[in-house]
Motif scaffolding. Structure first.
Motif, PDB file in Angstrom:
ATOM      1  N   UNK A  15      80.176  27.379 -29.931  1.00 54.25           N
ATOM      2  CA  UNK A  15      80.465  25.968 -29.644  1.00 54.25           C
ATOM      3  C   UNK A  15      79.166  25.183 -29.516  1.00 54.25           C
ATOM      4  N   UNK A  16      78.248  25.729 -28.741  1.00 54.03           N
ATOM      5  CA  UNK A  16      76.967  25.044 -28.564  1.00 54.03           C
ATOM      6  C   UNK A  16      76.206  24.933 -29.871  1.00 54.03           C
ATOM      7  N   UNK A  17      76.351  25.948 -30.711  1.00 54.59           N
ATOM      8  CA  UNK A  17      75.593  25.978 -31.969  1.00 54.59           C
ATOM      9  C   UNK A  17      76.065  24.922 -32.955  1.00 54.59           C
ATOM     10  N   UNK A  18      77.160  24.225 -32.626  1.00 55.57           N
ATOM     11  CA  UNK A  18      77.588  23.142 -33.520  1.00 55.57           C
ATOM     12  C   UNK A  18      76.560  22.025 -33.510  1.00 55.57           C
ATOM     13  N   UNK A  19      76.035  21.727 -32.330  1.00 53.95           N
ATOM     14  CA  UNK A  19      75.130  20.580 -32.237  1.00 53.95           C
ATOM     15  C   UNK A  19      73.746  20.918 -31.694  1.00 53.95           C
ATOM     16  N   UNK A  20      73.680  21.939 -30.842  1.00 53.01           N
ATOM     17  CA  UNK A  20      72.401  22.215 -30.183  1.00 53.01           C
ATOM     18  C   UNK A  20      71.614  23.269 -30.944  1.00 53.01           C
ATOM     19  N   UNK A  21      70.308  23.191 -30.836  1.00 54.96           N
ATOM     20  CA  UNK A  21      69.453  24.189 -31.470  1.00 54.96           C
ATOM     21  C   UNK A  21      68.362  24.548 -30.476  1.00 54.96           C
ATOM     22  N   UNK A  22      67.839  25.752 -30.576  1.00 52.77           N
ATOM     23  CA  UNK A  22      66.778  26.207 -29.670  1.00 52.77           C
ATOM     24  C   UNK A  22      67.250  26.211 -28.217  1.00 52.77           C
ATOM     25  N   UNK A  23      68.482  26.611 -27.985  1.00 54.07           N
ATOM     26  CA  UNK A  23      68.959  26.728 -26.610  1.00 54.07           C
ATOM     27  C   UNK A  23      69.459  28.150 -26.354  1.00 54.07           C
ATOM     28  N   UNK A  24      69.302  28.584 -25.132  1.00 53.71           N
ATOM     29  CA  UNK A  24      69.737  29.926 -24.748  1.00 53.71           C
ATOM     30  C   UNK A  24      71.159  29.828 -24.215  1.00 53.71           C
ATOM     31  N   UNK A  32      70.002  28.095 -35.509  1.00 51.45           N
ATOM     32  CA  UNK A  32      70.308  27.050 -36.499  1.00 51.45           C
ATOM     33  C   UNK A  32      71.614  26.374 -36.143  1.00 51.45           C
ATOM     34  N   UNK A  33      71.555  25.080 -35.853  1.00 52.73           N
ATOM     35  CA  UNK A  33      72.788  24.361 -35.547  1.00 52.73           C
ATOM     36  C   UNK A  33      73.612  24.197 -36.827  1.00 52.73           C
ATOM     37  N   UNK A  34      74.842  23.751 -36.636  1.00 50.66           N
ATOM     38  CA  UNK A  34      75.786  23.717 -37.755  1.00 50.66           C
ATOM     39  C   UNK A  34      75.247  22.948 -38.963  1.00 50.66           C
ATOM     40  N   UNK A  35      74.643  21.785 -38.713  1.00 51.19           N
ATOM     41  CA  UNK A  35      74.164  20.977 -39.847  1.00 51.19           C
ATOM     42  C   UNK A  35      73.103  21.727 -40.645  1.00 51.19           C
ATOM     43  N   UNK A  36      72.208  22.450 -39.948  1.00 45.77           N
ATOM     44  CA  UNK A  36      71.188  23.236 -40.650  1.00 45.77           C
ATOM     45  C   UNK A  36      71.836  24.280 -41.542  1.00 45.77           C
ATOM     46  N   UNK A  39      73.611  22.721 -44.605  1.00 48.29           N
ATOM     47  CA  UNK A  39      72.623  22.313 -45.621  1.00 48.29           C
ATOM     48  C   UNK A  39      72.090  23.543 -46.345  1.00 48.29           C
ATOM     49  N   UNK A  40      71.737  24.577 -45.575  1.00 49.49           N
ATOM     50  CA  UNK A  40      71.207  25.788 -46.203  1.00 49.49           C
ATOM     51  C   UNK A  40      72.199  26.378 -47.201  1.00 49.49           C
ATOM     52  N   UNK A  41      73.468  26.464 -46.788  1.00 44.33           N
ATOM     53  CA  UNK A  41      74.438  27.116 -47.685  1.00 44.33           C
ATOM     54  C   UNK A  41      74.815  26.230 -48.856  1.00 44.33           C
ATOM     55  N   UNK A 200      70.501  37.572 -40.563  1.00 43.07           N
ATOM     56  CA  UNK A 200      71.571  36.897 -41.312  1.00 43.07           C
ATOM     57  C   UNK A 200      72.476  36.112 -40.373  1.00 43.07           C
ATOM     58  N   UNK A 201      72.675  36.690 -39.196  1.00 46.21           N
ATOM     59  CA  UNK A 201      73.514  36.051 -38.181  1.00 46.21           C
ATOM     60  C   UNK A 201      73.035  34.634 -37.845  1.00 46.21           C
ATOM     61  N   UNK A 202      71.720  34.441 -37.920  1.00 50.76           N
ATOM     62  CA  UNK A 202      71.150  33.137 -37.586  1.00 50.76           C
ATOM     63  C   UNK A 202      71.666  32.065 -38.538  1.00 50.76           C
TER      64      UNK A 202
END
Lengths: 230, 296
Positions: A15-24, A32-36, A39-41, A200-202
């Motif tokens: 859930x957090x990875x949708x918008x946040x990046x570099x958070x524990x 990598x947040x969702x937008x990253x 874009x990559x894929x 790959x998980x990243x």
């Protein structure tokens, strides 16, 4: 977060990875947040569409790939459109990541000896932040490649608008750029999957384990978690 | 114009290269004597009619020439060239069409298997079923012959009337020529005819008369007699036509090298994994107290 969500197995990290990046988040770090990732894929998938429609035109050895799209003539029509999509995605990726990919003077060594040292597991990782020098070099070279492929590809798309010498030069530029790019893509995929488990998980879930971050990107790890305090 | 009855000697984008060789046919050839061409354009019309080509609007550019260049629907064009030679004006007419090279640059550059073939009798032909319209052939041609047809999305050019010549008929252009400046036969016969004509021209004051059969492309199945043989460029012909160096470099060197490079990358990645194993498989620590699980 409500305790109800926790009870039903709510995936907080995702859930957090949708918008946040570099958070524990618990035992994980969002890399990598969702937008990253989207874009990559997009870059990756448009690249593969270009590859599959381009390889059968490159050499008859891969002529059978043309059948995936309905024949070589269809490939000749589709390939340029896929190419433009690939370039636009690459451009977006370049803008999206360019701030994080600034290279330090010290990282320039990754163009040669340090990359080889890295592959021999002889590279000192202590100063590696979120991205290592090799990743940054790949970031820039892949954008350069997309520029070269676009410029030469436009000539091939509209050959009648260019003189013969330019057309031949464009074929060679397209060919050489493509080969160099494909070679680096092979290593990109290898390093991101089998060579370094957890990587790959990243790019799928968006997260990595703390141990992964500590091993591969120690400086980034320290920035997020403090100097071994946590 | 795929003609199945004729054996294919060489085919574009063929993995194994040369094909055929079961039948031994002499190379056929068209003889063009530019010195007796009167520019009547009967050959242009015969070509249009026999090949059922659509009408192409003419372009007036200050000479008798029908079009500025060959066209996807106009495979045979008399070029009218005016040259000042000493204090006289020479008016040169040359029938332009596909030269049917022995080593065709178009076939070399073409990426579509079978889209350009060279038949056992030397005729170079485009097969529209296989053509993908990429115009690479035009990049490989030193004579700028293959043209893109907007309507079909394919490349088109002179077939040397392969449908006629395979049944023993001369091409339509040759049949229509009123002055006898065009002949059709085996390459050997046409060459000896040309040599005879060159000797005649030399005897009548054209000391530089020559046969145009450029060795750079292995010779052509169109044998041209030029009164000013030392100046083929006056006729709009390249002096020493070659398959472009870039095309040779690309197909003969860069592509195989690229293939090996990609293969090498795949093998290298596998080899690296076998030799070095996983990075991060062994956790160097020190491990944080709240870390759970492994790196992967």
């Amino acid at each position: 977060m409500s305790s109800v969500k926790r009870q039903i197995g709510f995936d907080e990290a995702a859930f957090d990875a949708r918008t946040a990046e570099n958070v524990v988040v618990g035992g994980e770090i969002v890399r990598h947040r969702l937008s990253s990732r989207v874009i990559h894929w997009t870059v990756a998938n448009t690249f593969f569409l270009c590859l599959l429609t381009g390889l059968p035109i490159w050499t008859p050895v891969f002529g059978w790939l043309g059948n995936l799209f309905g024949g070589l003539s269809v490939c000749r029509i589709l390939h340029p459109y896929f190419g433009v999509a690939f370039f636009l995605a690459s451009l977006t990726m370049f803008v999206h990541w360019s701030r994080e990919m600034k290279m330090t003077r010290e990282e320039r060594g990754w163009v040669g000896p340090r990359l080889l040292a890295y592959l021999r597991d002889a590279e000192n990782h202590e100063k590696i932040g979120k991205y290592n020098g090799g990743q940054k070099v790949f970031f820039y070279t892949s954008f350069l490649a997309s520029l070269g492929l676009l410029a030469s590809g436009i000539v091939g798309w509209f050959p009648l608008s260019f003189p013969q010498g330019v057309r031949i030069a464009a074929i060679i530029v397209h060919d050489v750029t493509f080969v160099l790019f494909l070679v680096s893509i092979v290593f990109h995929i290898y390093l991101a999957t089998t060579a370094e488990p957890g990587t790959f998980n990243a790019m799928t879930r968006g997260t990595v384990s703390k141990a992964w971050a500590r091993i591969h990107h120690p400086k980034w790890y320290r920035e997020l978690l403090g100097n071994g305090k946590r | 114009m795929a003609v199945n009855e004729l054996e294919v000697r060489r085919s574009s984008a063929s993995v194994l290269g040369f094909l055929g060789g079961a039948r031994k046919l002499p190379t056929v050839s068209k003889y063009i004597d530019t010195s007796t061409c009167i520019g009547c354009k009967a050959c242009e019309i015969a070509c249009q009619e026999w090949n059922d080509l659509p009408e192409v609007a003419t372009v007036q550019a200050g000479s008798y020439q029908t079009l500025p260049d060959l066209h996807a629907g106009y495979w045979n064009l008399i070029r009218f060239n005016e040259m000042e030679h000493g204090d006289t004006l020479v008016w040169l007419m040359r029938k332009d069409q596909c030269m049917h090279c022995e080593d065709p640059g178009c076939l070399e550059a073409c990426p579509a298997p079978g889209a350009i073939v060279q038949y056992a009798n030397g005729i170079v032909d485009v097969n529209p079923d296989k053509c993908i319209g990429c115009a690479y052939c035009a990049s490989g041609c030193p004579f700028n012959v293959p043209k893109f047809a907007e309507k079909t999305g394919k490349m088109q050019k002179c077939t040397l009337c392969v449908d006629r010549s395979r049944v023993g008929l001369e091409p339509a252009c040759v049949k229509s020529c009123p002055t006898g400046c065009l002949h059709f036969g085996t390459k050997d016969d046409m060459l000896s005819l040309a040599k005879g004509r060159v000797a005649q021209l030399k005897a009548t004051g054209f000391a530089q008369a020559a046969v145009y059969d450029p060795p750079g492309v292995g010779g052509t199945a169109v044998v041209t007699v030029l009164a000013h043989g030392d100046h083929p460029e006056w006729y709009g012909l390249p002096k020493d036509p070659q398959v472009p160096l870039g095309v040779k470099l690309w197909k003969g060197f860069l592509r195989p090298l690229g293939f090996l490079a990609v293969l090498g990358a795949v093998v290298g990645a596998f080899g690296h994994h076998l030799y070095h194993g996983n990075k991060g498989h062994v956790d160097p620590g020190p491990r944080d107290p709240d870390e759970t699980g492994t790196a992967a």
